[in-house]
Design a protein around this motif. Sequence first.
Motif, short mmCIF file in Angstrom:
data_model
loop_
_atom_site.label_atom_id
_atom_site.label_comp_id
_atom_site.label_asym_id
_atom_site.label_seq_id
_atom_site.Cartn_x
_atom_site.Cartn_y
_atom_site.Cartn_z
N SER A 106 -95.11 114.12 89.80
CA SER A 106 -93.66 113.91 89.89
C SER A 106 -93.33 113.35 91.26
CB SER A 106 -92.91 115.23 89.70
OG SER A 106 -93.08 115.73 88.40
N VAL A 156 -103.00 110.01 85.88
CA VAL A 156 -102.77 111.45 86.03
C VAL A 156 -104.02 112.27 85.72
CG1 VAL A 156 -101.42 113.37 85.12
CG2 VAL A 156 -100.36 111.12 85.43
N ILE A 207 -87.25 113.50 88.93
CA ILE A 207 -88.24 112.93 88.00
C ILE A 207 -87.71 112.88 86.57
CG2 ILE A 207 -89.36 115.19 87.67
CD1 ILE A 207 -91.19 111.81 87.68
N GLU A 208 -86.85 113.85 86.23
CA GLU A 208 -86.35 113.89 84.84
C GLU A 208 -85.56 112.63 84.49
OE1 GLU A 208 -86.24 116.55 86.90
OE2 GLU A 208 -87.05 118.29 85.80
N ILE A 222 -94.67 109.76 91.76
CA ILE A 222 -93.86 108.77 91.05
C ILE A 222 -92.53 108.55 91.78
CG2 ILE A 222 -92.51 108.48 88.91
CD1 ILE A 222 -95.02 109.70 87.46
N ILE A 245 -103.43 105.43 91.71
CA ILE A 245 -102.02 105.32 92.15
C ILE A 245 -101.81 103.96 92.79
CG2 ILE A 245 -100.35 106.15 93.86
CD1 ILE A 245 -101.37 108.99 93.31
N TRP A 275 -98.33 104.07 85.31
CA TRP A 275 -99.06 105.35 85.40
C TRP A 275 -99.77 105.66 84.08
CZ3 TRP A 275 -97.65 104.90 90.18
CH2 TRP A 275 -97.85 105.90 91.12
N LEU A 276 -99.09 105.39 82.97
CA LEU A 276 -99.68 105.65 81.65
C LEU A 276 -100.75 104.61 81.33
CD1 LEU A 276 -96.49 106.57 79.60
CD2 LEU A 276 -98.27 108.12 80.39
N ASP A 277 -100.46 103.35 81.63
CA ASP A 277 -101.43 102.30 81.31
C ASP A 277 -102.75 102.53 82.02
OD1 ASP A 277 -99.58 101.03 79.75
OD2 ASP A 277 -99.11 99.44 81.19
N LEU A 278 -102.70 102.96 83.26
CA LEU A 278 -103.92 103.10 84.05
C LEU A 278 -104.47 104.53 84.05
CD1 LEU A 278 -103.29 100.79 87.14
CD2 LEU A 278 -104.27 100.26 84.93
N GLU A 279 -103.84 105.41 83.26
CA GLU A 279 -104.31 106.80 83.20
C GLU A 279 -104.47 107.38 84.61
OE1 GLU A 279 -104.79 109.02 80.87
OE2 GLU A 279 -104.39 107.77 79.11
N GLN A 300 -93.62 104.47 85.75
CA GLN A 300 -94.11 105.40 84.71
C GLN A 300 -95.03 104.67 83.73
OE1 GLN A 300 -90.29 106.87 83.33
NE2 GLN A 300 -90.70 108.91 84.19
#
Lengths: 733, 156
Positions: free
Chosen positions: B103, B96, B74-75, B106, B141, B90-94, B87
């Motif tokens: 991890s 998490v 993941i790093e 993704i 997801i 994932w951020l755009d759709l919140e 990634q």
Amino acid sequence: MILDRVASPAAKPVQPSANDISRRSFLQASAAAGGGLMLSLRLPFPVAAADAADSDAFAPNAFVRIDRDGQVILTMPYVEMGQGTYTSIPMLIAEELEVELSQVRLEHAPPNEKLYANPLLGVQATGNSNAVRGAWQPLRQAGAAARAMLVSAAAKRWNVEPASCRALSGEVVHPPTDRRIRYGELAAEAARLPVPEGVALKQPKNFKLIGTPAKRLDTPAKVNGSAVYGIDVRLPGMKFATLAQSPVFGGRVKRVDDTAAKAVKGVRQIVRLDDAVAVVADHMGAAKKGLAALAIEWDEGSHAKLTTSDIAGELERATLKPGAVAQNIGDVDKAMAGAAIKVEATYQVPFLAHATMEPMNCTAHVRSGACEVWVGNQAIARVQRAAAEAADLPVEKVVVHNHLIGGGFGRRLEADGAARAVEIAKHVDGPVKVVWTREEDIQHDMYRPYWFDRLSAGLDQKGMPIAWNNRFAGSSVIARWLPPGFNNGLDPDSTEGAIDLVYDLPNLHVEYVRVEPPGIPTAFWRSVGPSHNVFVTESFMDELAAAARQDPVAYRRALLGKSPRARAVLDLAAEKSGWGQPLPAGVGRGVALQFVFASYMAHVAEVEVAKDGAVRVRRVVCAVDCGTVVNPDTVRAQIQSAIIFGITAALHGEITLKDGRVQQTNFDTYQMLRMNEAPAIEVYIVSSLEPPGGMGEAGTSLIVPAVANAIFAATGKRLRKMPADAATLRQPI
Amino acid sequence: MPYDIKVNGAVRTVDVDGDTPLLWVLRDVLGMTGTKFGCGMALCGACTVHLDGVATRSCITPVGSIANSEITTIEAIGASAAGARIQKAWLDLEVVQCGYCQSGQIMSATALLASKPQPSDSDIDAAMSGNICRCGTYLRIRAAIKQAAQATRQGG
């Protein structure tokens, strides 16, 4: 998100009075913290060693601090475990303080129940869906008081009336002269002003942040592997340990042969405790291999023959005797005697494990006269006390570092894992990270209690309920966790969802019989008391509608004359779900309605039951009135989450005991709902100016009866014992 | 005996038993804690990494079995086009919530997108049902994978 400072919040404890949340007490606390526990969100600012002892810093209360350099630091009394509290709580402060969310940095509050107790719980804890509820007034007031002082400081400097100034985006501006000054430049002057009382809060129409879908502040670090959970702590010289606890609760270690374990490469040490054995190694791989190589003989103790049916039988018998009266309205016996139809039923719900994705873990370092603990926990003051007891040290000698939580759901309101880590660390030179295997995590959880309920109702000639009787038996978690909350045989959690119903029931009688099961510990589990009561109440209400041969939505609606907010969410869910429209054979809709955690909610679940009895939840429609919405995106996310969590319980969740042992071990025998089983979920939010209600758990308690009622609609079979059992739903060949 | 493994493009030497699961080598020996422990039996997917681009459960992968395979965690997943798109989605759709399983989510989603740039719902089910999310972020997801696939289509 990184943990950028090592804290010693307890090195010099401060004991301000409960009401003395003053600048002085906070500065003392901060000075003791020497920078505090900095959970630094790497958003706008570089990681700075914010010096809280800075005498020019402006800290009007325990939640807000503004340093000379303009850094706005919010101290978070609640912990982030996915519910979005690291975003919604800052929104409350930032709204009144007039700063952008992007201008703030978060600090996790140290253990200090005087300063950081949740006003609704009386202890420093994140749970019961009440962070926003508890913070709604005090944290907006904290922001407003700070803003008023900054405005006063600027007005004084400019020699103008404070009323002619206003605060905006981290600055005070004086529109008539077009002057402006940043908060940081005012910090020292503002700090010398008295803290004002009763500053007026904004009218909702002036909200800039509250009610907008704010981006979560904790998310970026969670998509690239840099977020640090308790299990990710790394310390110089740290060892790794895993453990086997007595497979029967209350058992003891009798004999250990550790010859083979010690021969495993990387294994450093075997620690034998009274009721557990730990393997300490260079890495968890070696520790697990060492654990598998141990031969442990247990003295299983008095619970060696315990089975789930023993416990269920005891609870069932307990409901035949009177309990403590939780609520009485009218005269149930008299009404029942005159009823045209009588309905009786018993219900049971099983023990449930939390199965947080992050298995239980805690890192501890015990030195002479001091103890340090690294953990992710919902109640860190409790952790501090438990660690102190395990280390045999005064509480002020224990430093606790809190971290992000990889799933709480109530499991991390408990400090057993921290106590265990300290017990092991006492035997280890240097810090040791104790990580439980998934099997230990499931088999040594503290479980949602098993409950047994006995209900009866009387209906009038029109089929409407004129008498409602409910007596239930099970464990009181409050009685152990917060003893002052258990009084006269009752506590507010065990009864929530069974009393104060939204329905007009002229004669209602509810009793609770506290029975603690032997040999299995109980704890809070997402949606707590309502996880049981709402299933029972809403299933039984469905039974009454069926007995009256009435539509389940119309039947409920007729009982909601005094609950317009409940009626509104019921109507909305029914409308959006297409209630009443035809469905294929084997598919049914179920409705459920509740008012718990100060939020009104209705679910309609659409469920398909296959010929082999397999249940699939196809669609869930949720209508919610949770008062003022702080972050609507989080409200939706929490409802989706809570529904999935509840469906897991309804379809799969069951912890059973045989020979005193929990029979489930891992995700093969304790199953979770997966991507391919997840239903479509629609969430409709009712606009409201009422104070906020809780949102983390309400969706869980309500989905279980909605699914059970939908199964009844699809099959005609009433589920009175959870989880749904395919064998009983299977169609005869 | 010491093993040389290639992690995120760098060769690392680790001195552990060959049957040690890669998960613990990454987390405890190399200090790369982005890859998570969930079950230890390949039942939950929290430990998912890529071996030569294939989503692999590191909790049951012995370090001695890896040989010259390229390990991606993941790093470093954001360095690949598919990983960066995932990634971002994932951020755009919140997506998490608690984030602990993400991890692994993704890593599984990135492997899916890299091998099937336009996955169907059943492709998503097949690729992602091995990854448990206790917070129940499955709907987001799925939506985020579709958004990332759309970005792929548009060359974004």
